[in-house]
Design a protein around this motif. Sequence first.
Motif, PDB file in Angstrom:
ATOM      1  N   CYS A   1       0.797  -1.234   0.000  1.00 42.97           N
ATOM      2  CA  CYS A   1       0.000   0.000   0.000  1.00 42.97           C
ATOM      3  C   CYS A   1       0.829   1.284   0.000  1.00 42.97           C
ATOM      4  N   HIS A   2       2.147   1.171   0.023  1.00 43.32           N
ATOM      5  CA  HIS A   2       3.015   2.353   0.123  1.00 43.32           C
ATOM      6  C   HIS A   2       2.693   3.176   1.363  1.00 43.32           C
TER       7      HIS A   2
ATOM      8  N   LYS B   1      18.607  -5.620  -0.103  1.00 42.19           N
ATOM      9  CA  LYS B   1      17.961  -6.049  -1.331  1.00 42.19           C
ATOM     10  C   LYS B   1      16.819  -6.982  -0.973  1.00 42.19           C
ATOM     11  N   SER B   2      15.698  -6.812  -1.644  1.00 38.56           N
ATOM     12  CA  SER B   2      14.590  -7.724  -1.411  1.00 38.56           C
ATOM     13  C   SER B   2      14.777  -8.976  -2.250  1.00 38.56           C
ATOM     14  N   PRO B   3      14.496 -10.138  -1.677  1.00 41.36           N
ATOM     15  CA  PRO B   3      14.594 -11.367  -2.469  1.00 41.36           C
ATOM     16  C   PRO B   3      13.357 -11.565  -3.351  1.00 41.36           C
ATOM     17  N   ARG B   4      12.393 -10.651  -3.218  1.00 39.45           N
ATOM     18  CA  ARG B   4      11.157 -10.829  -3.991  1.00 39.45           C
ATOM     19  C   ARG B   4      11.066  -9.870  -5.158  1.00 39.45           C
ATOM     20  N   GLU B   5      11.000 -10.433  -6.341  1.00 38.65           N
ATOM     21  CA  GLU B   5      10.900  -9.663  -7.580  1.00 38.65           C
ATOM     22  C   GLU B   5       9.659  -8.763  -7.545  1.00 38.65           C
ATOM     23  N   ASP B   6       8.577  -9.261  -6.949  1.00 38.25           N
ATOM     24  CA  ASP B   6       7.307  -8.523  -6.966  1.00 38.25           C
ATOM     25  C   ASP B   6       7.209  -7.503  -5.841  1.00 38.25           C
ATOM     26  N   CYS B   7       8.256  -7.403  -5.032  1.00 33.46           N
ATOM     27  CA  CYS B   7       8.182  -6.472  -3.904  1.00 33.46           C
ATOM     28  C   CYS B   7       9.587  -6.031  -3.546  1.00 33.46           C
TER      29      CYS B   7
ATOM     30  N   LYS C   1       5.579  -2.863  -2.982  1.00 31.29           N
ATOM     31  CA  LYS C   1       5.258  -3.292  -4.338  1.00 31.29           C
ATOM     32  C   LYS C   1       5.274  -2.070  -5.240  1.00 31.29           C
ATOM     33  N   GLU C   2       5.571  -2.311  -6.489  1.00 28.20           N
ATOM     34  CA  GLU C   2       5.687  -1.188  -7.414  1.00 28.20           C
ATOM     35  C   GLU C   2       4.349  -0.448  -7.527  1.00 28.20           C
ATOM     36  N   LYS C   3       3.276  -1.232  -7.701  1.00 28.71           N
ATOM     37  CA  LYS C   3       1.952  -0.619  -7.818  1.00 28.71           C
ATOM     38  C   LYS C   3       1.167  -0.859  -6.539  1.00 28.71           C
ATOM     39  N   VAL C   4       0.460   0.173  -6.105  1.00 21.49           N
ATOM     40  CA  VAL C   4      -0.377   0.041  -4.919  1.00 21.49           C
ATOM     41  C   VAL C   4      -1.509  -0.941  -5.222  1.00 21.49           C
TER      42      VAL C   4
END
Length: 164
Positions: free
Chosen positions: A41-42, A103-109, A143-146
């Motif tokens: 949700c940023h 670094k995040s290990p999650r590509e989607d976050c 996440k990139e997009k909320v």
Amino acid sequence: MAKAALAIFSTLCIVAAMAGSGSCLPGESFTVKGKVYCDPCHLKFETRISENIADAVVKLECRNMTTEKVTYTKETKTGADGTYSMMVEGEHEDEICDVTVEKSPREDCKEAAAGLEKAQVVLSDNVGMHSNVRYANPLFFMKEKVSKDCAKVMKELDFVPLEM
Ligand SMILES: *[C@@H]1O[C@H](CO)[C@@H](O)[C@H](O)[C@H]1NC(C)=O
């Protein structure tokens, strides 16, 4: 008798120290605990739709307050529930210690949440705390997009952006 008791005590102490389990004398070691979240949700705080980030590398670093020289480092990884727990040896008075996730290990976050990839921890007994466990503030990636569920979550929380 007292001598024997002391010998047993110090043996236990050495065993405990070798096993890395807790402390046998106060101030000898600390346990740093914390959690790494994915914030969809940023908002940069935890909500019911925050996710755990597993396998994130959390690095603890202590630096000499005056010289800024690194005095201690240790790394660990978060578990499936996003939490980590690490044992830190020694007293770190007059040092600045913090935990970071680079670094995040999650590509989607993997968006950095400015300032929230790092948290300071106090690793000294001299601050009026009676436990050797130190809870670091939670660390976040976003996440990139909320997510579209965030509006509902914010409403539930009565979250209104400050307008004053
Ligand atoms: C920090 O560095 C200074 C200068 O080398 C030294 O005198 C001091 O003892 C150090 N402090 C700690 C906590 O290591």
